[in-house]
Design a protein around this motif. Structure first.
Motif, PDB file in Angstrom:
ATOM      1  N   GLY A 229       3.422  -1.805   1.624  1.00  0.00           N
ATOM      2  CA  GLY A 229       2.271  -2.436   2.266  1.00  0.00           C
ATOM      3  C   GLY A 229       2.265  -2.335   3.782  1.00  0.00           C
ATOM      4  O   GLY A 229       1.206  -2.200   4.406  1.00  0.00           O
ATOM      5  N   GLU A 230       3.461  -2.343   4.401  1.00  0.00           N
ATOM      6  CA  GLU A 230       3.520  -2.314   5.866  1.00  0.00           C
ATOM      7  C   GLU A 230       3.027  -1.003   6.462  1.00  0.00           C
ATOM      8  O   GLU A 230       2.558  -0.968   7.598  1.00  0.00           O
ATOM      9  CB  GLU A 230       4.949  -2.596   6.352  1.00  0.00           C
TER      10      GLU A 230
ATOM     11  N   ARG B 268      -5.652  -6.275   2.937  1.00  0.00           N
ATOM     12  CA  ARG B 268      -5.914  -7.633   3.435  1.00  0.00           C
ATOM     13  C   ARG B 268      -4.793  -8.104   4.355  1.00  0.00           C
ATOM     14  O   ARG B 268      -5.043  -8.757   5.377  1.00  0.00           O
ATOM     15  CB  ARG B 268      -6.058  -8.601   2.259  1.00  0.00           C
ATOM     16  N   MET B 269      -3.555  -7.754   4.019  1.00  0.00           N
ATOM     17  CA  MET B 269      -2.403  -8.211   4.809  1.00  0.00           C
ATOM     18  C   MET B 269      -2.176  -7.379   6.063  1.00  0.00           C
ATOM     19  O   MET B 269      -1.427  -7.792   6.953  1.00  0.00           O
ATOM     20  CB  MET B 269      -1.146  -8.174   3.938  1.00  0.00           C
ATOM     21  N   ALA B 270      -2.790  -6.199   6.140  1.00  0.00           N
ATOM     22  CA  ALA B 270      -2.542  -5.298   7.278  1.00  0.00           C
ATOM     23  C   ALA B 270      -3.105  -5.874   8.579  1.00  0.00           C
ATOM     24  O   ALA B 270      -4.205  -6.429   8.605  1.00  0.00           O
ATOM     25  CB  ALA B 270      -3.166  -3.942   6.999  1.00  0.00           C
TER      26      ALA B 270
ATOM     27  N   GLU C  16     -15.507  -7.134   1.735  1.00  0.00           N
ATOM     28  CA  GLU C  16     -15.673  -8.454   2.344  1.00  0.00           C
ATOM     29  C   GLU C  16     -14.902  -8.555   3.649  1.00  0.00           C
ATOM     30  O   GLU C  16     -15.177  -9.436   4.474  1.00  0.00           O
ATOM     31  CB  GLU C  16     -15.210  -9.533   1.374  1.00  0.00           C
ATOM     32  N   LEU C  17     -13.940  -7.651   3.840  1.00  0.00           N
ATOM     33  CA  LEU C  17     -13.174  -7.601   5.090  1.00  0.00           C
ATOM     34  C   LEU C  17     -13.863  -6.735   6.131  1.00  0.00           C
ATOM     35  O   LEU C  17     -13.343  -6.526   7.220  1.00  0.00           O
ATOM     36  CB  LEU C  17     -11.768  -7.055   4.815  1.00  0.00           C
ATOM     37  N   GLY C  18     -15.034  -6.173   5.759  1.00  0.00           N
ATOM     38  CA  GLY C  18     -15.782  -5.313   6.670  1.00  0.00           C
ATOM     39  C   GLY C  18     -15.357  -3.864   6.642  1.00  0.00           C
ATOM     40  O   GLY C  18     -15.734  -3.080   7.510  1.00  0.00           O
ATOM     41  N   MET C  19     -14.590  -3.476   5.632  1.00  0.00           N
ATOM     42  CA  MET C  19     -14.087  -2.111   5.546  1.00  0.00           C
ATOM     43  C   MET C  19     -15.034  -1.235   4.735  1.00  0.00           C
ATOM     44  O   MET C  19     -15.634  -1.676   3.755  1.00  0.00           O
ATOM     45  CB  MET C  19     -12.708  -2.126   4.890  1.00  0.00           C
ATOM     46  N   ARG C  20     -15.169   0.001   5.152  1.00  0.00           N
ATOM     47  CA  ARG C  20     -16.014   0.961   4.422  1.00  0.00           C
ATOM     48  C   ARG C  20     -15.293   1.411   3.153  1.00  0.00           C
ATOM     49  O   ARG C  20     -14.115   1.723   3.178  1.00  0.00           O
ATOM     50  CB  ARG C  20     -16.324   2.168   5.322  1.00  0.00           C
TER      51      ARG C  20
END
Length: 282
Positions: free
Chosen positions: A37-38, A83-85, A135-139
């Motif tokens: 994930g990191e 989401r965590m990035a 929902e995070l605004g990502m394409r």
């Protein structure tokens, strides 16, 4: 092009035996963002191709559940990693399938409603698995993919084998549609959607030329310079393949309307040219 590429895989050692220069394998359980994930902080784009191959036989209850879980868990894990990035990628390409529209009906375009059979319901859940990133605004672009014609594709190998053994012929009545796309256009379309900053929503990744099962297998036999005469009855396939027989006995035409409208130009829009390229026939 000088990009750094990470490949999430359940088997990094196997990947490292033969991999393209510039690609690095990262171990992944297909369910969580642990151990990888990191690195999302360093990614410009993510392409989620994960999911157990539906060409696996037989389609038992347990295997169908595996088809479902492997797709939904992977999509949810990708969405959670994003989401965590701290620094989010620019785009997520989420894979789905042309089976989204069901096996029966008129020509399907991206606005055509989803079907209600198992494969259609599977794609609906698959597509929804990573929807949270929007929902995070990502394409996010969803690619509804047809059978990808590539030399190592198991479906093409299964179609090729009878022809090479001089038993080539149609499956069932042969009238069912077989949607396909050449591997060069599969990769080309994905790259196009990554680079086109206006691209979002669903896109059919299917060649613009629709073909029947009979025409496809006739063209394959011609390309291989083999006879086309041994036709397999429908009842034999249903008896042997069970529920999986829908993959070869049913099919609905689809058209890449949004991809063409966006300006993508197919390298192999015609089946004969696609097969000649794959089998190195001039």
């Amino acid at each position: 092009d000088g990009h750094k590429v990470w490949v999430l895989t359940r088997d990094p050692k196997r990947f490292n035996v033969d991999h393209p220069e510039g690609a690095t394998a990262v171990g992944w359980d297909g369910r969580t963002a642990q151990n990888w994930g990191e690195i999302v902080n360093d990614m410009d784009a993510i392409i989620n191709l994960a999911g157990e191959n539906t060409a696996s036989w037989p389609w038992s209850k347990a295997r169908k559940q595996s088809f479902w879980d492997s797709r939904v868990w992977a999509g949810q894990a990708v969405a959670e990693a994003i989401r965590m990035a701290k620094k989010k990628p620019n785009v997520l390409i989420q894979t789905s399938g042309i089976g989204h529209y069901g096996f029966h009906g008129e020509m399907a375009v991206e606005s055509t409603p989803a079907g209600n059979d198992f494969m259609a319901r599977l794609t609906v859940a698959w597509e929804a698995s990573s929807q949270a990133v929007e929902e995070l605004g990502m394409r996010r672009a969803v690619i509804r993919t047809a059978v990808v014609l590539a030399r190592d594709n198991i479906i093409l190998k299964l179609m090729e084998l009878p022809a090479r053994l001089f038993f080539g012929g149609r499956l069932g009545n042969g009238r069912q549609t077989l949607s396909w796309i050449h591997i060069a256009d599969q990769v080309g379309a994905i790259r196009f959607l990554i680079e086109n900053k206006q691209a979002s929503g669903a896109y059919n990744l299917v060649a613009p030329e629709s073909t029947s099962n009979a025409d496809f297998l006739r063209t394959l036999a011609k390309t291989l310079k083999k006879p086309y005469w041994f036709h397999v009855p429908e009842f034999v396939l249903r008896l042997f393949l069970g529920a999986m027989s829908v993959m070869v006995l049913e099919g609905r035409p689809a058209y890449p309307r949004r991809l063409l409208d966006a300006g993508y130009e197919f390298k192999y829009p015609v089946l004969e040219h696609a097969l000649k390229d794959l089998f190195h026939q001039v």
